[in-house]
Design an enzyme around this catalytic site. Structure first.
Site, PDB file in Angstrom:
ATOM      1  N   SER A  16       0.843  -1.196   0.000  1.00  0.00           N
ATOM      2  CA  SER A  16       0.000   0.000   0.000  1.00  0.00           C
ATOM      3  C   SER A  16       0.875   1.243   0.000  1.00  0.00           C
ATOM      4  O   SER A  16       1.974   1.239   0.562  1.00  0.00           O
ATOM      5  CB  SER A  16      -0.905   0.006   1.230  1.00  0.00           C
ATOM      6  OG  SER A  16      -1.676   1.176   1.250  1.00  0.00           O
ATOM      7  N   ASN A  18      -0.820   4.022   0.922  1.00  0.00           N
ATOM      8  CA  ASN A  18      -1.700   4.837   1.767  1.00  0.00           C
ATOM      9  C   ASN A  18      -1.141   4.828   3.197  1.00  0.00           C
ATOM     10  O   ASN A  18      -1.149   3.797   3.871  1.00  0.00           O
ATOM     11  CB  ASN A  18      -3.104   4.223   1.688  1.00  0.00           C
ATOM     12  CG  ASN A  18      -4.118   4.894   2.619  1.00  0.00           C
ATOM     13  OD1 ASN A  18      -3.785   5.345   3.701  1.00  0.00           O
ATOM     14  ND2 ASN A  18      -5.361   4.916   2.182  1.00  0.00           N
ATOM     15  N   GLN A  19      -0.646   5.990   3.631  1.00  0.00           N
ATOM     16  CA  GLN A  19       0.028   6.074   4.941  1.00  0.00           C
ATOM     17  C   GLN A  19      -0.884   5.658   6.091  1.00  0.00           C
ATOM     18  O   GLN A  19      -0.449   5.030   7.054  1.00  0.00           O
ATOM     19  CB  GLN A  19       0.539   7.507   5.187  1.00  0.00           C
ATOM     20  CG  GLN A  19       1.725   7.901   4.319  1.00  0.00           C
ATOM     21  CD  GLN A  19       2.850   6.870   4.352  1.00  0.00           C
ATOM     22  OE1 GLN A  19       3.212   6.344   5.415  1.00  0.00           O
ATOM     23  NE2 GLN A  19       3.387   6.519   3.182  1.00  0.00           N
ATOM     24  N   GLY A  20      -2.166   6.002   6.001  1.00  0.00           N
ATOM     25  CA  GLY A  20      -3.120   5.647   7.060  1.00  0.00           C
ATOM     26  C   GLY A  20      -3.248   4.138   7.203  1.00  0.00           C
ATOM     27  O   GLY A  20      -3.198   3.587   8.307  1.00  0.00           O
ATOM     28  N   ASP A  77      -7.741  -3.897   0.494  1.00  0.00           N
ATOM     29  CA  ASP A  77      -8.650  -3.089  -0.320  1.00  0.00           C
ATOM     30  C   ASP A  77      -9.887  -2.886   0.527  1.00  0.00           C
ATOM     31  O   ASP A  77     -10.451  -3.835   1.070  1.00  0.00           O
ATOM     32  CB  ASP A  77      -8.991  -3.742  -1.660  1.00  0.00           C
ATOM     33  CG  ASP A  77      -9.506  -2.682  -2.626  1.00  0.00           C
ATOM     34  OD1 ASP A  77      -8.727  -1.763  -2.956  1.00  0.00           O
ATOM     35  OD2 ASP A  77     -10.690  -2.734  -3.016  1.00  0.00           O
ATOM     36  N   PHE A 168      -8.135   8.430   9.299  1.00  0.00           N
ATOM     37  CA  PHE A 168      -7.939   8.897   7.926  1.00  0.00           C
ATOM     38  C   PHE A 168      -9.244   8.707   7.148  1.00  0.00           C
ATOM     39  O   PHE A 168     -10.235   8.188   7.669  1.00  0.00           O
ATOM     40  CB  PHE A 168      -6.770   8.147   7.257  1.00  0.00           C
ATOM     41  CG  PHE A 168      -7.034   6.672   7.035  1.00  0.00           C
ATOM     42  CD1 PHE A 168      -6.868   5.766   8.064  1.00  0.00           C
ATOM     43  CD2 PHE A 168      -7.443   6.192   5.790  1.00  0.00           C
ATOM     44  CE1 PHE A 168      -7.107   4.404   7.867  1.00  0.00           C
ATOM     45  CE2 PHE A 168      -7.671   4.842   5.569  1.00  0.00           C
ATOM     46  CZ  PHE A 168      -7.505   3.948   6.617  1.00  0.00           C
ATOM     47  N   GLY A 169      -9.199   9.115   5.875  1.00  0.00           N
ATOM     48  CA  GLY A 169     -10.339   8.889   4.977  1.00  0.00           C
ATOM     49  C   GLY A 169     -11.661   9.381   5.554  1.00  0.00           C
ATOM     50  O   GLY A 169     -11.782  10.529   5.983  1.00  0.00           O
ATOM     51  N   ASP A 171     -13.189   8.548   8.257  1.00  0.00           N
ATOM     52  CA  ASP A 171     -13.351   8.353   9.703  1.00  0.00           C
ATOM     53  C   ASP A 171     -14.200   9.430  10.402  1.00  0.00           C
ATOM     54  O   ASP A 171     -14.978   9.112  11.299  1.00  0.00           O
ATOM     55  CB  ASP A 171     -11.984   8.257  10.393  1.00  0.00           C
ATOM     56  CG  ASP A 171     -11.384   6.859  10.276  1.00  0.00           C
ATOM     57  OD1 ASP A 171     -12.137   5.913   9.975  1.00  0.00           O
ATOM     58  OD2 ASP A 171     -10.170   6.718  10.490  1.00  0.00           O
ATOM     59  N   HIS A 196     -13.094  -2.810  10.731  1.00  0.00           N
ATOM     60  CA  HIS A 196     -13.171  -3.769   9.627  1.00  0.00           C
ATOM     61  C   HIS A 196     -11.800  -4.390   9.359  1.00  0.00           C
ATOM     62  O   HIS A 196     -11.670  -5.557   9.053  1.00  0.00           O
ATOM     63  CB  HIS A 196     -13.709  -3.063   8.372  1.00  0.00           C
ATOM     64  CG  HIS A 196     -13.033  -1.746   8.075  1.00  0.00           C
ATOM     65  ND1 HIS A 196     -12.770  -0.800   9.036  1.00  0.00           N
ATOM     66  CD2 HIS A 196     -12.534  -1.218   6.913  1.00  0.00           C
ATOM     67  CE1 HIS A 196     -12.158   0.233   8.483  1.00  0.00           C
ATOM     68  NE2 HIS A 196     -12.005   0.004   7.202  1.00  0.00           N
TER      69      HIS A 196
HETATM   70  P1  IMP Z   1      -8.538   1.599  -1.610  1.00  0.00           P
HETATM   71  O1  IMP Z   1      -8.659   0.374  -0.754  1.00  0.00           O
HETATM   72  O2  IMP Z   1      -7.129   2.004  -1.815  1.00  0.00           O
HETATM   73  O3  IMP Z   1      -9.348   1.477  -2.860  1.00  0.00           O
HETATM   74  O4  IMP Z   1      -9.140   2.809  -0.785  1.00  0.00           O
HETATM   75  C1  IMP Z   1     -10.244   2.651   0.043  1.00  0.00           C
HETATM   76  C2  IMP Z   1     -10.613   3.957   0.684  1.00  0.00           C
HETATM   77  O5  IMP Z   1     -11.633   3.636   1.650  1.00  0.00           O
HETATM   78  C3  IMP Z   1      -9.514   4.608   1.497  1.00  0.00           C
HETATM   79  O6  IMP Z   1      -8.701   5.452   0.740  1.00  0.00           O
HETATM   80  C4  IMP Z   1     -10.335   5.373   2.547  1.00  0.00           C
HETATM   81  O7  IMP Z   1     -10.777   6.575   2.097  1.00  0.00           O
HETATM   82  C5  IMP Z   1     -11.548   4.486   2.754  1.00  0.00           C
HETATM   83  N1  IMP Z   1     -11.289   3.735   3.972  1.00  0.00           N
HETATM   84  C6  IMP Z   1     -10.865   2.450   4.082  1.00  0.00           C
HETATM   85  N2  IMP Z   1     -10.666   2.123   5.360  1.00  0.00           N
HETATM   86  C7  IMP Z   1     -10.968   3.216   6.078  1.00  0.00           C
HETATM   87  C8  IMP Z   1     -10.933   3.493   7.457  1.00  0.00           C
HETATM   88  O8  IMP Z   1     -10.541   2.681   8.321  1.00  0.00           O
HETATM   89  N3  IMP Z   1     -11.320   4.735   7.805  1.00  0.00           N
HETATM   90  C9  IMP Z   1     -11.722   5.666   6.911  1.00  0.00           C
HETATM   91  N4  IMP Z   1     -11.744   5.474   5.614  1.00  0.00           N
HETATM   92  C10 IMP Z   1     -11.370   4.244   5.192  1.00  0.00           C
END
Ligand code: IMP
Length: 209
Positions: A16, A18-20, A77, A168-169, A171, A196
């Protein structure tokens, strides 16, 4: 009974950028003698997420990193599914945040994305069903082509306006069932205990450790 391949202690790539997600997965792996490195740290390319399911996209990312780093890779994902929006944004959760010319977090504007979800809920009137869930699919891939997939969920309600600065995202608009705080207000350890991602990770631990 299904037999799962066991994970040995040692190097593992977190597939990944994605830093979060990387931060949360590192925290989950910490107790297991695994040495995680992220795909970003290794400068591995980010494959395009062309799948139509969470599992397809997770496998795509895990396989690309396993091949690129020649060691076992773990990909996540995940996304937000909102009941009243026919489970959208779903696999397109990250895409809903994409904004041209937006600086920071790879051109993703999470406040705009949360506003989009809220706008679509508001169109359905004040009594709209605000329930939804986060879903997380974890895929493990080995360089020899073997793979394992695990899915986790957490249910909650979409609140407005957004609250909290942690996580993040999405939340700040997600309030898990049984809590008054959003995921962005809860202590990260509390989120890790029920998210999750934690649910999927628990299944992975049971099967592969
Ligand atoms: P992908 O899995 O890279 O397609 O991105 C899924 C997106 O779902 C992330 O970039 C977040 O915006 C959102 N997401 C997934 N898990 C979380 C979470 O634990 N908190 C908030 N947003 C989440």
């Amino acid at each position: 009974m299904t037999t799962h391949r066991k994970l040995s202690p040692g190097k593992l790539v977190i597939a990944s950028h994605n830093q979060g997600k990387v931060r949360e997965i590192r925290a989950l792996l910490e107790p297991f003698g695994i040495e995680p490195i992220s795909a970003g740290d290794l400068n591995l390319p980010e494959p395009e997420e062309t799948g139509t399911t969470f599992a397809e996209n997770a496998l795509l990312k895990a396989r690309a990193s396993a091949a690129g780093a020649n060691c076992v890779a773990l990909a996540d994902d995940s996304g937000l599914c909102v009941t009243a929006l026919d489970n959208r944004p779903g696999v397109y959760t990250a895409d809903w945040a994409e904004r041209q010319w937006f600086e920071g977090d790879k051109g993703r504007d999470w406040y705009m994305a949360m506003g989009k979800v809220e706008g679509k809920l508001a169109e359905q009137g004040p009594d709209v069903n605000r329930s939804g869930y986060f879903i997380c699919t974890l895929a493990l891939a080995w360089p020899d082509g073997h793979s394992e997939v695990f899915e986790g969920r957490v249910s909650g309600n979409l609140i407005w306006p957004p609250r909290g600065t942690l996580g993040f995202g999405y939340d700040p608009v997600f309030q898990p069932i049984g809590f008054d705080q959003t995921f962005a207000e809860l202590d990260p350890a509390q989120k890790h205990a029920m998210s999750h991602r934690a649910d999927a990770f628990q299944k992975l631990v049971t099967a592969c450790f």
